[in-house]
Design a protein around this motif. Structure first.
Motif, PDB file in Angstrom:
ATOM      1  N   GLN B 196     -28.267  13.698 -27.541  1.00 19.95           N
ATOM      2  CA  GLN B 196     -29.161  12.542 -27.666  1.00 19.95           C
ATOM      3  C   GLN B 196     -29.136  11.986 -29.071  1.00 19.95           C
ATOM      4  OE1 GLN B 196     -33.012  13.801 -26.634  1.00 19.95           O
ATOM      5  NE2 GLN B 196     -32.919  13.062 -24.539  1.00 19.95           N
ATOM      6  N   GLN B 197     -29.239  12.909 -30.056  1.00 20.64           N
ATOM      7  CA  GLN B 197     -29.252  12.455 -31.444  1.00 20.64           C
ATOM      8  C   GLN B 197     -27.973  11.736 -31.798  1.00 20.64           C
ATOM      9  OE1 GLN B 197     -32.616  13.056 -31.785  1.00 20.64           O
ATOM     10  NE2 GLN B 197     -32.075  13.432 -33.903  1.00 20.64           N
ATOM     11  N   LEU B 198     -26.830  12.291 -31.320  1.00 19.90           N
ATOM     12  CA  LEU B 198     -25.554  11.659 -31.635  1.00 19.90           C
ATOM     13  C   LEU B 198     -25.463  10.284 -30.983  1.00 19.90           C
ATOM     14  CD1 LEU B 198     -23.086  14.648 -31.431  1.00 19.90           C
ATOM     15  CD2 LEU B 198     -23.781  13.385 -33.438  1.00 19.90           C
ATOM     16  N   GLU B 199     -26.030  10.164 -29.742  1.00 17.95           N
ATOM     17  CA  GLU B 199     -26.015   8.860 -29.081  1.00 17.95           C
ATOM     18  C   GLU B 199     -26.798   7.837 -29.853  1.00 17.95           C
ATOM     19  OE1 GLU B 199     -26.004  10.299 -24.577  1.00 17.95           O
ATOM     20  OE2 GLU B 199     -27.025   8.374 -24.879  1.00 17.95           O
ATOM     21  N   THR B 200     -28.011   8.233 -30.311  1.00 18.93           N
ATOM     22  CA  THR B 200     -28.818   7.262 -31.051  1.00 18.93           C
ATOM     23  C   THR B 200     -28.136   6.852 -32.346  1.00 18.93           C
ATOM     24  OG1 THR B 200     -30.093   9.196 -31.694  1.00 18.93           O
ATOM     25  CG2 THR B 200     -31.185   7.613 -30.259  1.00 18.93           C
ATOM     26  N   ALA B 201     -27.368   7.774 -32.928  1.00 16.37           N
ATOM     27  CA  ALA B 201     -26.662   7.399 -34.157  1.00 16.37           C
ATOM     28  C   ALA B 201     -25.369   6.660 -33.840  1.00 16.37           C
ATOM     29  CB  ALA B 201     -26.355   8.642 -34.988  1.00 16.37           C
ATOM     30  N   GLY B 202     -24.937   6.753 -32.569  1.00 13.52           N
ATOM     31  CA  GLY B 202     -23.726   6.049 -32.167  1.00 13.52           C
ATOM     32  C   GLY B 202     -22.433   6.699 -32.642  1.00 13.52           C
ATOM     33  N   ILE B 203     -22.458   8.019 -32.835  1.00 16.99           N
ATOM     34  CA  ILE B 203     -21.243   8.716 -33.307  1.00 16.99           C
ATOM     35  C   ILE B 203     -20.843   9.737 -32.257  1.00 16.99           C
ATOM     36  CG2 ILE B 203     -20.284  10.073 -35.196  1.00 16.99           C
ATOM     37  CD1 ILE B 203     -21.332   7.800 -36.462  1.00 16.99           C
ATOM     38  N   ALA B 204     -19.537   9.861 -32.033  1.00 14.89           N
ATOM     39  CA  ALA B 204     -19.065  10.884 -31.095  1.00 14.89           C
ATOM     40  C   ALA B 204     -18.930  12.213 -31.816  1.00 14.89           C
ATOM     41  CB  ALA B 204     -17.709  10.456 -30.523  1.00 14.89           C
ATOM     42  N   LEU B 205     -19.018  13.291 -31.041  1.00 21.11           N
ATOM     43  CA  LEU B 205     -19.015  14.632 -31.654  1.00 21.11           C
ATOM     44  C   LEU B 205     -17.733  14.889 -32.444  1.00 21.11           C
ATOM     45  CD1 LEU B 205     -20.299  17.345 -32.039  1.00 21.11           C
ATOM     46  CD2 LEU B 205     -19.470  18.048 -29.837  1.00 21.11           C
ATOM     47  N   GLU B 206     -16.586  14.387 -31.927  1.00 19.37           N
ATOM     48  CA  GLU B 206     -15.342  14.733 -32.619  1.00 19.37           C
ATOM     49  C   GLU B 206     -15.164  13.967 -33.927  1.00 19.37           C
ATOM     50  OE1 GLU B 206     -15.369  14.238 -29.309  1.00 19.37           O
ATOM     51  OE2 GLU B 206     -14.625  12.229 -28.978  1.00 19.37           O
ATOM     52  N   ASN B 207     -16.047  12.966 -34.179  1.00 11.26           N
ATOM     53  CA  ASN B 207     -15.945  12.252 -35.449  1.00 11.26           C
ATOM     54  C   ASN B 207     -16.764  12.899 -36.544  1.00 11.26           C
ATOM     55  OD1 ASN B 207     -14.273  10.292 -34.526  1.00 11.26           O
ATOM     56  ND2 ASN B 207     -15.947   8.945 -33.871  1.00 11.26           N
ATOM     57  N   VAL B 208     -17.529  13.933 -36.179  1.00  6.55           N
ATOM     58  CA  VAL B 208     -18.429  14.523 -37.170  1.00  6.55           C
ATOM     59  C   VAL B 208     -17.744  15.676 -37.873  1.00  6.55           C
ATOM     60  CG1 VAL B 208     -20.631  15.644 -37.528  1.00  6.55           C
ATOM     61  CG2 VAL B 208     -20.406  13.876 -35.793  1.00  6.55           C
ATOM     62  N   PHE B 209     -17.738  15.620 -39.214  1.00  7.32           N
ATOM     63  CA  PHE B 209     -17.180  16.741 -39.978  1.00  7.32           C
ATOM     64  C   PHE B 209     -18.257  17.809 -40.220  1.00  7.32           C
ATOM     65  CE2 PHE B 209     -14.561  19.196 -42.385  1.00  7.32           C
ATOM     66  CZ  PHE B 209     -14.845  19.261 -43.747  1.00  7.32           C
ATOM     67  N   ILE B 210     -19.393  17.364 -40.783  1.00  7.98           N
ATOM     68  CA  ILE B 210     -20.486  18.300 -41.016  1.00  7.98           C
ATOM     69  C   ILE B 210     -21.771  17.725 -40.438  1.00  7.98           C
ATOM     70  CG2 ILE B 210     -21.889  19.448 -42.749  1.00  7.98           C
ATOM     71  CD1 ILE B 210     -19.640  19.478 -44.595  1.00  7.98           C
ATOM     72  N   GLY B 211     -22.518  18.545 -39.712  1.00  7.66           N
ATOM     73  CA  GLY B 211     -23.815  18.098 -39.233  1.00  7.66           C
ATOM     74  C   GLY B 211     -24.850  19.134 -39.631  1.00  7.66           C
ATOM     75  N   GLN B 212     -25.918  18.692 -40.294  1.00  8.32           N
ATOM     76  CA  GLN B 212     -26.918  19.630 -40.779  1.00  8.32           C
ATOM     77  C   GLN B 212     -28.286  19.191 -40.299  1.00  8.32           C
ATOM     78  OE1 GLN B 212     -27.677  19.910 -44.975  1.00  8.32           O
ATOM     79  NE2 GLN B 212     -26.740  21.920 -45.068  1.00  8.32           N
ATOM     80  N   VAL B 213     -29.109  20.153 -39.883  1.00 11.25           N
ATOM     81  CA  VAL B 213     -30.457  19.827 -39.444  1.00 11.25           C
ATOM     82  C   VAL B 213     -31.446  20.520 -40.365  1.00 11.25           C
ATOM     83  CG1 VAL B 213     -32.111  20.004 -37.575  1.00 11.25           C
ATOM     84  CG2 VAL B 213     -29.723  19.645 -37.070  1.00 11.25           C
ATOM     85  N   ASP B 214     -32.456  19.765 -40.859  1.00  9.95           N
ATOM     86  CA  ASP B 214     -33.428  20.413 -41.730  1.00  9.95           C
ATOM     87  C   ASP B 214     -34.570  20.986 -40.899  1.00  9.95           C
ATOM     88  OD1 ASP B 214     -35.084  17.404 -42.994  1.00  9.95           O
ATOM     89  OD2 ASP B 214     -35.181  18.407 -41.087  1.00  9.95           O
ATOM     90  N   SER B 215     -35.513  21.634 -41.582  1.00 12.28           N
ATOM     91  CA  SER B 215     -36.529  22.391 -40.848  1.00 12.28           C
ATOM     92  C   SER B 215     -37.484  21.490 -40.091  1.00 12.28           C
ATOM     93  CB  SER B 215     -37.305  23.294 -41.798  1.00 12.28           C
ATOM     94  OG  SER B 215     -37.859  22.509 -42.819  1.00 12.28           O
ATOM     95  N   SER B 216     -37.472  20.154 -40.366  1.00 12.96           N
ATOM     96  CA  SER B 216     -38.349  19.284 -39.592  1.00 12.96           C
ATOM     97  C   SER B 216     -37.599  18.577 -38.480  1.00 12.96           C
ATOM     98  CB  SER B 216     -39.021  18.257 -40.500  1.00 12.96           C
ATOM     99  OG  SER B 216     -38.039  17.406 -41.021  1.00 12.96           O
ATOM    100  N   GLY B 217     -36.340  18.938 -38.243  1.00 11.44           N
ATOM    101  CA  GLY B 217     -35.623  18.407 -37.097  1.00 11.44           C
ATOM    102  C   GLY B 217     -34.815  17.157 -37.352  1.00 11.44           C
ATOM    103  N   GLU B 218     -34.642  16.755 -38.612  1.00  9.42           N
ATOM    104  CA  GLU B 218     -33.849  15.559 -38.882  1.00  9.42           C
ATOM    105  C   GLU B 218     -32.382  15.941 -38.988  1.00  9.42           C
ATOM    106  OE1 GLU B 218     -37.033  12.710 -40.709  1.00  9.42           O
ATOM    107  OE2 GLU B 218     -34.933  12.359 -40.299  1.00  9.42           O
ATOM    108  N   LEU B 219     -31.521  15.158 -38.314  1.00  6.71           N
ATOM    109  CA  LEU B 219     -30.092  15.472 -38.316  1.00  6.71           C
ATOM    110  C   LEU B 219     -29.387  14.613 -39.354  1.00  6.71           C
ATOM    111  CD1 LEU B 219     -27.603  16.778 -36.986  1.00  6.71           C
ATOM    112  CD2 LEU B 219     -27.637  14.936 -35.340  1.00  6.71           C
ATOM    113  N   TYR B 220     -28.606  15.219 -40.211  1.00 11.89           N
ATOM    114  CA  TYR B 220     -27.787  14.483 -41.176  1.00 11.89           C
ATOM    115  C   TYR B 220     -26.326  14.693 -40.826  1.00 11.89           C
ATOM    116  CZ  TYR B 220     -25.551  12.921 -45.392  1.00 11.89           C
ATOM    117  OH  TYR B 220     -24.735  12.266 -46.262  1.00 11.89           O
TER     118      TYR B 220
END
Lengths: 68, 286
Positions: B196-220
């Motif tokens: 869901q998060q990737l959809e809202t950001a409009g990025i496909a999984l294979e385009n992501v090099f690093i994905g990090q989630v902080d303790s409040s649930g925000e995805l970078y």
């Protein structure tokens, strides 16, 4: 008397906030943060109820604003 | 013909032995090991080199030397864990060189350090002014650690009286286009949430090099293609802004309404919302 469409807008905005707050309350792992979010949830709930009552009163008094 | 085979076998065998020895001895940062350990490392290295180059002909004797030099330091370390006396004997104790802003010259002499060397070590810890140092201790391995005076320490949010939301460590959940399930598990999230998060950001999984989630649930997300501009996560700021808007709306209504009871209702609700906004501010904005 305030225009009912404005009140409806505010109500919608508040409901939006309410659901976002709920997502955060569920996702947080820290207990203190969770308590703050849940308190915010309760307060927004009360305000939403008050606004809904007010809306009913407005629609009762001015039937032409009813609907929609 | 036979000799080079023997040397090859020795070297490969010793490679494996040394790898196992390192695992047994444990990983210590080179700058932090005691001189005792350093010496034993060097001796292990020399013996292994001589053994594998066939300078020491007798393998079993060589392996015996290695075994002693690996196991004895290990035994000494376990002993020093159990007994403080052994620990101080093996590793030495730290010496306090500056206490309450004053230099302890006799400790310096025991550590065989001149004042110039002390100043140089302080500078390497960013303490250029001796007047700023409250306490300095020379650790057992010769490194000096400095405590600055409390008004020279960097400002913390506590010193400013500002509340900041507690944050714990972020979890890496995407590496090189692959999902790291352990990270998701630590946050009690599942793959559907991630999709869901990737959809809202409009990025496909294979385009992501690093994905990090902080303790409040925000995805970078960091993508392979650096030309793509990603929307920075602003959900929290939007939430705060929405609540502020509702607050000012309610205030506005309370002014417009003529009926006293309704006016009070709007005012009270606005007040409640204001309190909640104040409470939420450290968590949403800071």
């Amino acid at each position: 008397m305030t225009v009912s469409s404005q009140v409806k807008q505010t109500l919608a905005g508040l409901k939006n906030c309410h659901s976002t707050l709920r997502i955060y309350a569920v996702q947080t792992q820290d207990q203190e943060t969770r308590n703050v979010y849940e308190e915010a949830l309760d307060t927004t709930n009360e305000i939403i109820k008050n606004l809904e009552e007010r809306l009913k009163a407005i629609e009762f008094q001015e039937p032409r604003y009813k609907g929609n | 013909m036979k000799e080079w085979i023997e040397v090859l076998l020795r070297t490969v065998g010793l490679f494996i032995v040394i790898f196992a020895a390192i695992k047994i001895l444990g990983n210590n940062a080179i700058s932090k090991i005691s001189s005792f350990r350093l010496i034993s490392y060097i001796i292990i290295a020399i013996v292994t080199a001589l053994l594998s180059a066939n300078v020491i002909k007798n393998i079993s004797l060589g392996l015996l030397v290695l075994a002693v030099w690996i196991l004895l330091p290990l035994a000494l370390e376990y002993l020093s864990l159990k007994s403080k006396y052994v620990h101080d004997l093996v590793y030495g104790k730290g010496k306090v060189v500056i206490k309450q802003g004053k230099v302890m010259e006799d400790q310096l002499k025991q550590a065989r350090m001149t004042g110039e060397e002390l100043l140089s070590e302080l500078r390497s810890k960013n303490a250029f002014f001796m007047a700023d140092v409250e306490f300095a201790i020379m650790e057992a391995n010769g490194e000096i650690n400095v405590l600055l005076k409390s008004d020279k320490l960097p400002i913390t949010s506590k010193a400013m009286g500002q509340k900041v939301a507690p944050k714990s460590e972020p979890q890496t959940i995407i590496l090189d286009g692959n999902v790291i399930h352990e990270g998701l598990k630590n946050l009690a999230l599942n793959e559907k949430w991630l999709q869901q998060q990737l959809e809202t950001a409009g990025i496909a999984l294979e385009n992501v090099f690093i994905g990090q989630v902080d303790s409040s649930g925000e995805l970078y997300i960091d993508t392979f293609d650096d030309m793509i501009q990603l929307p920075q996560p602003t959900v929290k700021e939007l939430l705060y802004a929405n609540l502020e808007k509702s607050h000012s709306d309610l205030l506005g209504y309370s002014l417009e309404t003529k009926d006293q009871q309704t006016k009070n209702m709007y005012e009270q609700n606005a007040k409640k919302l204001d309190e909640i906004l104040k409470k939420l501010e450290p968590y949403l904005l800071r």
